[in-house]
Scaffold this motif. Sequence first.
Motif, PDB file in Angstrom:
ATOM      1  N   CYS A  83       0.485   3.545   1.599  1.00 57.37           N
ATOM      2  CA  CYS A  83       0.490   4.140   3.122  1.00 57.37           C
ATOM      3  C   CYS A  83       1.682   3.422   3.813  1.00 57.37           C
ATOM      4  O   CYS A  83       2.544   4.027   4.488  1.00 57.37           O
ATOM      5  N   ASP A  84       2.053   2.168   3.496  1.00 61.78           N
ATOM      6  CA  ASP A  84       2.891   1.397   4.210  1.00 61.78           C
ATOM      7  C   ASP A  84       4.348   1.741   3.588  1.00 61.78           C
ATOM      8  O   ASP A  84       5.373   1.861   4.221  1.00 61.78           O
ATOM      9  N   GLU A  86      -5.774   2.529  11.571  1.00 64.53           N
ATOM     10  CA  GLU A  86      -4.745   1.692  11.576  1.00 64.53           C
ATOM     11  C   GLU A  86      -4.705   0.850  10.161  1.00 64.53           C
ATOM     12  O   GLU A  86      -4.864  -0.414   9.995  1.00 64.53           O
ATOM     13  N   LYS A  87      -5.072   1.580   8.844  1.00 70.77           N
ATOM     14  CA  LYS A  87      -5.099   1.004   7.604  1.00 70.77           C
ATOM     15  C   LYS A  87      -6.406   0.084   7.447  1.00 70.77           C
ATOM     16  O   LYS A  87      -6.184  -0.924   6.830  1.00 70.77           O
ATOM     17  N   SER A  88      -7.324   0.326   8.125  1.00 72.85           N
ATOM     18  CA  SER A  88      -8.600  -0.720   7.950  1.00 72.85           C
ATOM     19  C   SER A  88      -9.629  -0.023   6.896  1.00 72.85           C
ATOM     20  O   SER A  88     -10.686  -0.570   7.116  1.00 72.85           O
ATOM     21  N   CYS A  89      -9.460   0.925   6.569  1.00 70.49           N
ATOM     22  CA  CYS A  89     -10.299   1.721   5.556  1.00 70.49           C
ATOM     23  C   CYS A  89     -11.677   2.129   6.309  1.00 70.49           C
ATOM     24  O   CYS A  89     -12.701   1.887   5.975  1.00 70.49           O
ATOM     25  N   CYS A 108      -5.510   9.201   5.944  1.00 69.41           N
ATOM     26  CA  CYS A 108      -4.367   8.931   5.091  1.00 69.41           C
ATOM     27  C   CYS A 108      -4.424   9.128   3.390  1.00 69.41           C
ATOM     28  O   CYS A 108      -4.041   8.707   2.540  1.00 69.41           O
ATOM     29  N   SER A 138       0.827  -1.261   0.060  1.00 72.44           N
ATOM     30  CA  SER A 138       0.106   0.042   0.074  1.00 72.44           C
ATOM     31  C   SER A 138       0.867   1.263  -0.054  1.00 72.44           C
ATOM     32  O   SER A 138       1.872   1.245   0.450  1.00 72.44           O
ATOM     33  N   SER A 146      -4.612   6.105   0.714  1.00 76.98           N
ATOM     34  CA  SER A 146      -3.297   5.594   0.810  1.00 76.98           C
ATOM     35  C   SER A 146      -3.109   4.071   1.317  1.00 76.98           C
ATOM     36  O   SER A 146      -2.405   3.214   1.097  1.00 76.98           O
ATOM     37  N   CYS A 147      -4.056   3.844   2.305  1.00 76.36           N
ATOM     38  CA  CYS A 147      -4.096   2.325   2.986  1.00 76.36           C
ATOM     39  C   CYS A 147      -4.837   1.399   2.126  1.00 76.36           C
ATOM     40  O   CYS A 147      -4.514   0.165   2.227  1.00 76.36           O
ATOM     41  N   GLN A 148      -5.406   1.998   0.947  1.00 73.74           N
ATOM     42  CA  GLN A 148      -6.061   1.006   0.034  1.00 73.74           C
ATOM     43  C   GLN A 148      -5.457   0.924  -1.464  1.00 73.74           C
ATOM     44  O   GLN A 148      -5.558  -0.017  -2.027  1.00 73.74           O
ATOM     45  N   HIS A 198      -2.924   7.716   9.947  1.00 74.25           N
ATOM     46  CA  HIS A 198      -3.489   6.569   9.894  1.00 74.25           C
ATOM     47  C   HIS A 198      -4.512   6.147  10.834  1.00 74.25           C
ATOM     48  O   HIS A 198      -4.152   5.057  11.404  1.00 74.25           O
TER      49      HIS A 198
END
Length: 113
Positions: free
Chosen positions: A28-29, A43-46, A51, A26, A86-88, A40
């Motif tokens: 984000c990562d 915690e990047k769970s949409c 993010c 991702s 950005s997490c997705q 985030h």
Amino acid sequence: MTQVIVLPHVELCPEGTVIEAPQGESICDALLGAGIEIEHACEKSCACTTCHVVIREGFNSLEAAEELEEDLLDKAWGLEPTSRLSCQAKVGTTPLVVEIPRYTINMAREGKR
């Protein structure tokens, strides 16, 4: 590895930078791994919009956003046609130019659950 150009952000990356990210990671990562502390909150769970990024180049190379991401993006500050969470959004083989918006909306922190 795919090149990701991060445009300058006054707080998170004042000079801008160029990073290398593996395909499938991702955005984000990739940013976090490069020491760019993009918020985030979920915690990047949409589940939020903290993010949010704008893809200035390479947007069409990304897989399409799913409906949940699209719904959340409608709440993002500074939404643009090439906005993504950005997490997705996963890095592909095409180089990307990414802008982190100046502001973000953290609904949990701001009491707007």
